[in-house]
Design an enzyme around this catalytic site. Sequence first.
Site, PDB file in Angstrom:
ATOM      1  N   TRP A 159       0.802  -1.221   0.000  1.00 10.33           N
ATOM      2  CA  TRP A 159       0.000   0.000   0.000  1.00 10.33           C
ATOM      3  C   TRP A 159       0.839   1.277   0.000  1.00 10.33           C
ATOM      4  CZ3 TRP A 159       2.099   2.214   4.141  1.00 10.33           C
ATOM      5  CH2 TRP A 159       2.651   1.368   5.091  1.00 10.33           C
ATOM      6  N   ASN A 160       2.143   1.176   0.258  1.00  9.47           N
ATOM      7  CA  ASN A 160       2.887   2.434   0.507  1.00  9.47           C
ATOM      8  C   ASN A 160       3.170   3.233  -0.779  1.00  9.47           C
ATOM      9  OD1 ASN A 160       4.837   0.623  -0.335  1.00  9.47           O
ATOM     10  ND2 ASN A 160       6.388   1.329   1.102  1.00  9.47           N
ATOM     11  N   GLY A 238       6.843  -6.401  -0.155  1.00  9.80           N
ATOM     12  CA  GLY A 238       6.170  -6.357   1.142  1.00  9.80           C
ATOM     13  C   GLY A 238       7.125  -6.793   2.234  1.00  9.80           C
ATOM     14  N   SER A 239       6.581  -7.332   3.295  1.00  9.43           N
ATOM     15  CA  SER A 239       7.411  -7.641   4.458  1.00  9.43           C
ATOM     16  C   SER A 239       8.183  -8.954   4.274  1.00  9.43           C
ATOM     17  CB  SER A 239       6.536  -7.722   5.705  1.00  9.43           C
ATOM     18  OG  SER A 239       5.630  -8.786   5.550  1.00  9.43           O
ATOM     19  N   GLU A 260      11.027  -8.266  -3.048  1.00  8.78           N
ATOM     20  CA  GLU A 260      11.520  -6.962  -2.571  1.00  8.78           C
ATOM     21  C   GLU A 260      10.952  -6.799  -1.173  1.00  8.78           C
ATOM     22  OE1 GLU A 260      13.477  -5.032  -4.281  1.00  8.78           O
ATOM     23  OE2 GLU A 260      13.287  -5.873  -6.285  1.00  8.78           O
ATOM     24  N   LEU A 261      11.773  -7.046  -0.158  1.00  7.53           N
ATOM     25  CA  LEU A 261      11.226  -7.181   1.200  1.00  7.53           C
ATOM     26  C   LEU A 261      11.676  -6.028   2.104  1.00  7.53           C
ATOM     27  CD1 LEU A 261      11.731 -11.044   1.368  1.00  7.53           C
ATOM     28  CD2 LEU A 261       9.749  -9.760   0.538  1.00  7.53           C
ATOM     29  N   CYS A 294      10.411   1.245   2.212  1.00  4.86           N
ATOM     30  CA  CYS A 294      11.347   0.187   2.589  1.00  4.86           C
ATOM     31  C   CYS A 294      12.790   0.668   2.539  1.00  4.86           C
ATOM     32  CB  CYS A 294      11.152  -0.996   1.663  1.00  4.86           C
ATOM     33  SG  CYS A 294      11.225  -0.480  -0.039  1.00  4.86           S
TER      34      CYS A 294
END
Length: 495
Positions: A159-160, A238-239, A260-261, A294
């Site tokens: 969402w960012n 995401g995470s 891509e964490l 991130c």
Amino acid sequence: MVPKLKDPSLFKQDVCYVNGEWVKARSGKTFEVHDPATGQLIGTCPEFDAEDTVKAIEAAEVAFEDFRHKTGRERSKLLRKWYDLMVENADDLATLITWENGKPTADAKGEVTYAANFFEWFSEEAPRIYGDTIPSSIPGNRVFTIKEPVGVCGLITPWNFPAAMITRKVGPALATGCTVVCKAPGETPYTPLALAELAHRAGIPKGVVNVITALHNTPQVGEVLTTNPTVRKISFTGSTPVGKLLMKQCSSTLKKLSLELGGNAPFIVFDDADVDTAVAGAIASKFRSSGQTCVCANRIFVQRGIYDEFATKLAAKVREFKVGHGFDQGVTHGPLIHHRAIDKVEQHVKDAESKGAKVVFGGHKLPDLGANFFQPTVLTGMTADMAMADEETFGPVAGLFPFDTEEEVVRMANSTQVGLAGYFFSQDLQRVNRVAEHLEVGMVGVNTGLISDPASPFGGVKESGFGREGSSYGVGEYQVTKMITYGGMGKPLQS
Ligand SMILES: NC(=O)c1ccc[n+]([C@@H]2O[C@H](COP(=O)([O-])OP(=O)(O)OC[C@H]3O[C@@H](n4cnc5c(N)ncnc54)[C@H](O)[C@@H]3O)[C@@H](O)[C@H]2O)c1
Ligand SMILES: O=CCCC(=O)O
């Protein structure tokens, strides 16, 4: 408040985009989307389930058979047209981003430009997809490689950056001839759906781009995307914990993967740095999107000789921020996305304070503005036993850790399981090279706090994941290399 769009038909309620059509969830179920600044309902979106997801995958599978055979130039023109439409509709896209994500209008406009630029950049790559000619070690053999699209791709985004995280994946996927099913984030689905409407207007063939939504059903949608044998590639942003889960799920069908964490970016200011440049870099890196990127600086290491000066100057700049609703004039920083984000930030600040950190500015929630607002904060006296040393805060808190030597700070910077971005400020050329080479990260910013650019390879090492997005490296993530050997080719000319 309900903002006005110049083109209200970009706001898609209760429908997803599958096979070139706007469809509801089979079950008729929907979920609610709220403005993070006010908590007010924006609208509802389809709660897709496993069966709905399979339909989208099937549409992408059928579309792939044609789309893969389009020429690079044809695919380029489609992407370029989509780019043009994003630029034409930039104000509306920015309005949707601010409404559902909370970032101020100026930042939202910046994101639209950044997002559209991925389409522009990859539209220029599409006609230039080359293979190799390889000298064989076997006489008479001729060896070539061709680059083929990997196939149907499942794209899962956060969402960012409601627009940019999607275009960064869809751009190279389409450039190479892949078709996609994008799972839009439940918090910010309306920007991705508006992008789907623009894809339709750009003439992207049906089934090539499918955008689906889910909130509570996200794990089941994710499971279908990661286990369905038709899907040949998953790209996730995401995470780290979710990335690990998706990787495990992908193992059953051995999909190509890009992850891509999370990060925990070190931001190092050496005594020999230009302090004002470093402060500007920290503002840009730490407080972009209210700390919810991130690549945001998470641990700010400042050498003891300039520690007090840096802290004073940073706090003075942070004091100038105007926090509020992203639509309000002059607002520089908006809310966080939801209460879980606020809880984490508050917990990190309390933990640091309880272990001796000093709040130089901020340090608390701003309930008068709304439930999701937190005062941008500067903390000094940070130490390695604090939660912020280990965990990504993902919020507007700058914690300053003092250090004495280059060796010590590089050790501290690398003492984490993740390695996405790292930044440092120094004017010593040899130190610049040395430290850049020793940081265990995928991306380094030297004397700058902003490194994101469609032309640059974006991605991490260690538990920040693998794969690169943007740049020509990003193209390869959506291709497979096929080797072709021709035998009996070394015969002499016939007379
Ligand atoms: N490396 C990057 O480029 C990047 C970019 C943005 C965010 N992040 C990371 O994401 C985190 C913040 O976002 P978050 O808390 O929303 O992350 P998250 O991992 O919970 O969610 C990210 C996305 O994954 C989806 N998701 C969650 N569980 C899923 C599942 N089981 N199957 C399929 N999809 C699933 C969510 O709906 C969302 O769209 C931070 O750690 C941050 O560093 C990384
Ligand atoms: O948050 C992740 C992406 C941020 C960026 O692309 O700069």
